[in-house]
Design a protein around this motif. Sequence first.
Motif, PDB file in Angstrom:
ATOM      1  N   GLY A 184       0.791  -1.221   0.000  1.00  0.00           N
ATOM      2  CA  GLY A 184       0.000   0.000   0.000  1.00  0.00           C
ATOM      3  C   GLY A 184       0.822   1.268   0.000  1.00  0.00           C
ATOM      4  N   PRO A 185       0.164   2.375  -0.339  1.00  0.00           N
ATOM      5  CA  PRO A 185       0.862   3.663  -0.392  1.00  0.00           C
ATOM      6  C   PRO A 185       1.286   4.172   0.979  1.00  0.00           C
ATOM      7  CG  PRO A 185      -1.476   3.939  -0.859  1.00  0.00           C
ATOM      8  CD  PRO A 185      -1.218   2.476  -0.779  1.00  0.00           C
ATOM      9  N   ALA A 186       0.539   3.847   2.015  1.00  0.00           N
ATOM     10  CA  ALA A 186       0.929   4.280   3.361  1.00  0.00           C
ATOM     11  C   ALA A 186       2.232   3.618   3.766  1.00  0.00           C
ATOM     12  CB  ALA A 186      -0.167   3.948   4.365  1.00  0.00           C
ATOM     13  N   ALA A 187       2.399   2.367   3.390  1.00  0.00           N
ATOM     14  CA  ALA A 187       3.630   1.649   3.718  1.00  0.00           C
ATOM     15  C   ALA A 187       4.826   2.250   2.986  1.00  0.00           C
ATOM     16  CB  ALA A 187       3.483   0.180   3.391  1.00  0.00           C
ATOM     17  N   ARG A 188       4.607   2.696   1.764  1.00  0.00           N
ATOM     18  CA  ARG A 188       5.706   3.320   1.021  1.00  0.00           C
ATOM     19  C   ARG A 188       6.205   4.565   1.740  1.00  0.00           C
ATOM     20  NH1 ARG A 188       3.110   4.185  -3.940  1.00  0.00           N
ATOM     21  NH2 ARG A 188       1.955   2.284  -3.775  1.00  0.00           N
ATOM     22  N   ARG A 189       5.280   5.309   2.335  1.00  0.00           N
ATOM     23  CA  ARG A 189       5.682   6.510   3.065  1.00  0.00           C
ATOM     24  C   ARG A 189       6.256   6.185   4.440  1.00  0.00           C
ATOM     25  NH1 ARG A 189       1.317   8.238   0.015  1.00  0.00           N
ATOM     26  NH2 ARG A 189      -0.270   7.693   1.536  1.00  0.00           N
ATOM     27  N   ALA A 190       5.958   5.002   4.964  1.00  0.00           N
ATOM     28  CA  ALA A 190       6.464   4.607   6.281  1.00  0.00           C
ATOM     29  C   ALA A 190       7.839   3.947   6.207  1.00  0.00           C
ATOM     30  CB  ALA A 190       5.475   3.654   6.949  1.00  0.00           C
ATOM     31  N   ARG A 191       8.240   3.483   5.037  1.00  0.00           N
ATOM     32  CA  ARG A 191       9.513   2.753   4.897  1.00  0.00           C
ATOM     33  C   ARG A 191      10.731   3.555   5.342  1.00  0.00           C
ATOM     34  NH1 ARG A 191       7.494   0.193  -0.624  1.00  0.00           N
ATOM     35  NH2 ARG A 191       6.205  -1.427   0.317  1.00  0.00           N
ATOM     36  N   PRO A 192      10.864   4.819   4.974  1.00  0.00           N
ATOM     37  CA  PRO A 192      12.036   5.564   5.467  1.00  0.00           C
ATOM     38  C   PRO A 192      12.032   5.731   6.988  1.00  0.00           C
ATOM     39  CG  PRO A 192      11.029   6.718   3.622  1.00  0.00           C
ATOM     40  CD  PRO A 192      10.111   5.605   3.991  1.00  0.00           C
ATOM     41  N   LEU A 193      10.858   5.827   7.573  1.00  0.00           N
ATOM     42  CA  LEU A 193      10.772   5.970   9.025  1.00  0.00           C
ATOM     43  C   LEU A 193      11.253   4.713   9.744  1.00  0.00           C
ATOM     44  CD1 LEU A 193       7.293   7.699   9.333  1.00  0.00           C
ATOM     45  CD2 LEU A 193       9.538   8.745   9.605  1.00  0.00           C
ATOM     46  N   ALA A 194      11.030   3.558   9.151  1.00  0.00           N
ATOM     47  CA  ALA A 194      11.442   2.299   9.773  1.00  0.00           C
ATOM     48  C   ALA A 194      12.953   2.179   9.874  1.00  0.00           C
ATOM     49  CB  ALA A 194      10.876   1.125   8.998  1.00  0.00           C
ATOM     50  N   LEU A 195      13.680   2.933   9.089  1.00  0.00           N
ATOM     51  CA  LEU A 195      15.135   2.863   9.104  1.00  0.00           C
ATOM     52  C   LEU A 195      15.765   3.629  10.257  1.00  0.00           C
ATOM     53  CD1 LEU A 195      15.798   3.242   5.277  1.00  0.00           C
ATOM     54  CD2 LEU A 195      15.831   1.140   6.633  1.00  0.00           C
ATOM     55  N   VAL A 196      14.990   4.419  10.980  1.00  0.00           N
ATOM     56  CA  VAL A 196      15.505   5.159  12.129  1.00  0.00           C
ATOM     57  C   VAL A 196      15.728   4.163  13.268  1.00  0.00           C
ATOM     58  CG1 VAL A 196      15.032   6.974  13.807  1.00  0.00           C
ATOM     59  CG2 VAL A 196      14.273   7.232  11.440  1.00  0.00           C
ATOM     60  N   PRO A 197      16.961   3.995  13.734  1.00  0.00           N
ATOM     61  CA  PRO A 197      17.217   3.015  14.795  1.00  0.00           C
ATOM     62  C   PRO A 197      16.529   3.392  16.103  1.00  0.00           C
ATOM     63  CG  PRO A 197      19.263   3.691  13.745  1.00  0.00           C
ATOM     64  CD  PRO A 197      18.187   4.603  13.244  1.00  0.00           C
ATOM     65  N   GLY A 198      16.011   2.393  16.784  1.00  0.00           N
ATOM     66  CA  GLY A 198      15.413   2.605  18.096  1.00  0.00           C
ATOM     67  C   GLY A 198      13.937   2.908  18.080  1.00  0.00           C
ATOM     68  N   VAL A 199      13.543   3.934  17.380  1.00  0.00           N
ATOM     69  CA  VAL A 199      12.139   4.344  17.381  1.00  0.00           C
ATOM     70  C   VAL A 199      11.498   4.288  15.997  1.00  0.00           C
ATOM     71  CG1 VAL A 199      12.383   5.836  19.405  1.00  0.00           C
ATOM     72  CG2 VAL A 199      12.781   6.774  17.131  1.00  0.00           C
TER      73      VAL A 199
END
Length: 88
Positions: free
Chosen positions: A54-69
């Motif tokens: 989904g498109p929401a996941a595409r926008r969330a992918r860069p956020l997942a790369l932040v370590p810890g949070v």
Amino acid sequence: MPTLRLAAAVEAFSLALLLGNLLTVHTGWVTSLGGPTHGTAYLVTVLAVRLTPGPAARRARPLALVPGVGGLLALRRLRAERPPVPAG
């Protein structure tokens, strides 16, 4: 989404545990157990967001790369952009 929820929680908790250990007693067994746990939770979080469609996941992918949070941030983005459930 349950996998992402669990991995994000473990990632954040293990980071807090590692930092607390570093700032206080610096016990070796906590580091030996917490480091691999945190790393594994981080990788599971990144992969879970990557495999979410989904498109929401595409926008969330860069956020997942932040370590810890990153997992918690990605979850928040996914929940905010989830379509509302119809009543009734």
